[in-house]
Design a protein around this motif. Structure first.
Motif, short mmCIF file in Angstrom:
data_model
loop_
_atom_site.label_atom_id
_atom_site.label_comp_id
_atom_site.label_asym_id
_atom_site.label_seq_id
_atom_site.Cartn_x
_atom_site.Cartn_y
_atom_site.Cartn_z
N MET A 1 55.95 25.04 36.04
CA MET A 1 55.62 26.17 36.89
C MET A 1 54.92 25.63 38.14
SD MET A 1 53.00 29.40 36.21
CE MET A 1 53.16 29.21 34.49
N PRO A 2 55.34 26.09 39.34
CA PRO A 2 54.69 25.62 40.55
C PRO A 2 53.25 26.11 40.64
CG PRO A 2 56.28 27.34 41.06
CD PRO A 2 56.40 27.04 39.60
N ARG A 3 52.42 25.32 41.27
CA ARG A 3 51.01 25.69 41.45
C ARG A 3 50.90 26.74 42.55
NH1 ARG A 3 45.93 23.97 40.26
NH2 ARG A 3 44.43 24.05 41.94
N VAL A 4 50.21 27.82 42.26
CA VAL A 4 50.00 28.89 43.23
C VAL A 4 48.64 28.69 43.87
CG1 VAL A 4 49.72 31.37 43.54
CG2 VAL A 4 51.45 30.51 41.96
N GLU A 5 48.62 28.61 45.18
CA GLU A 5 47.36 28.45 45.92
C GLU A 5 47.22 29.60 46.90
OE1 GLU A 5 44.80 26.34 45.97
OE2 GLU A 5 45.54 25.05 44.38
N ILE A 6 46.15 30.31 46.80
CA ILE A 6 45.81 31.31 47.79
C ILE A 6 44.41 30.95 48.24
CG2 ILE A 6 45.38 33.74 48.26
CD1 ILE A 6 47.43 34.43 46.16
N ARG A 7 44.31 30.32 49.38
CA ARG A 7 43.05 29.76 49.84
C ARG A 7 41.92 30.80 49.87
NH1 ARG A 7 42.00 24.99 52.18
NH2 ARG A 7 40.13 24.86 53.43
N ASP A 8 42.23 31.99 50.36
CA ASP A 8 41.19 33.01 50.44
C ASP A 8 41.31 34.04 49.32
OD1 ASP A 8 43.45 34.31 51.32
OD2 ASP A 8 42.51 35.19 53.10
#
Length: 100
Positions: A1-8
């Motif tokens: 599964m791809p890593r999900v990044e939401i900085r804020d």
């Protein structure tokens, strides 16, 4: 599964189960741009900058009383953001001073 990044992104990490599922559904109803990441044993919920959860929304979905912050704390081992809680609502806010 791809890593999900939401900085804020901010929000709770929840244990899987009936209560956790109801909380996720309530957050999805109350907020725009919700990202839900299933990590197997837990669920990470991220909302850009501000995530809101209300007691009323969870109670509507479950048909049962839901006490904030007590019932939330039972299924929330962690969270991201600056948290504010009352008997009626919990919010997580983006704050640059809070570590990632």
């Amino acid at each position: 599964m791809p890593r999900v990044e939401i900085r804020d992104g901010v929000g709770p990490v929840l244990e899987k189960g009936r209560t956790g599922d109801a909380i996720v559904a309530a957050i999805e109803e109350l907020n725009a741009g919700v990202t839900v990441v299933d990590r197997g044993s837990y669920i990470r919920v991220l909302v850009p900058r501000l995530c809101r959860l209300t007691r009323a929304a969870v109670e509507t979905l479950t048909g049962e009383p839901f006490r904030l912050p007590t019932d939330l704390e039972r299924v929330m081992p962690s969270f991201k953001g600056r948290i504010e809680a009352s008997e009626d609502e919990v919010s997580w806010r983006f704050d640059r001073t809070v570590s990632r």
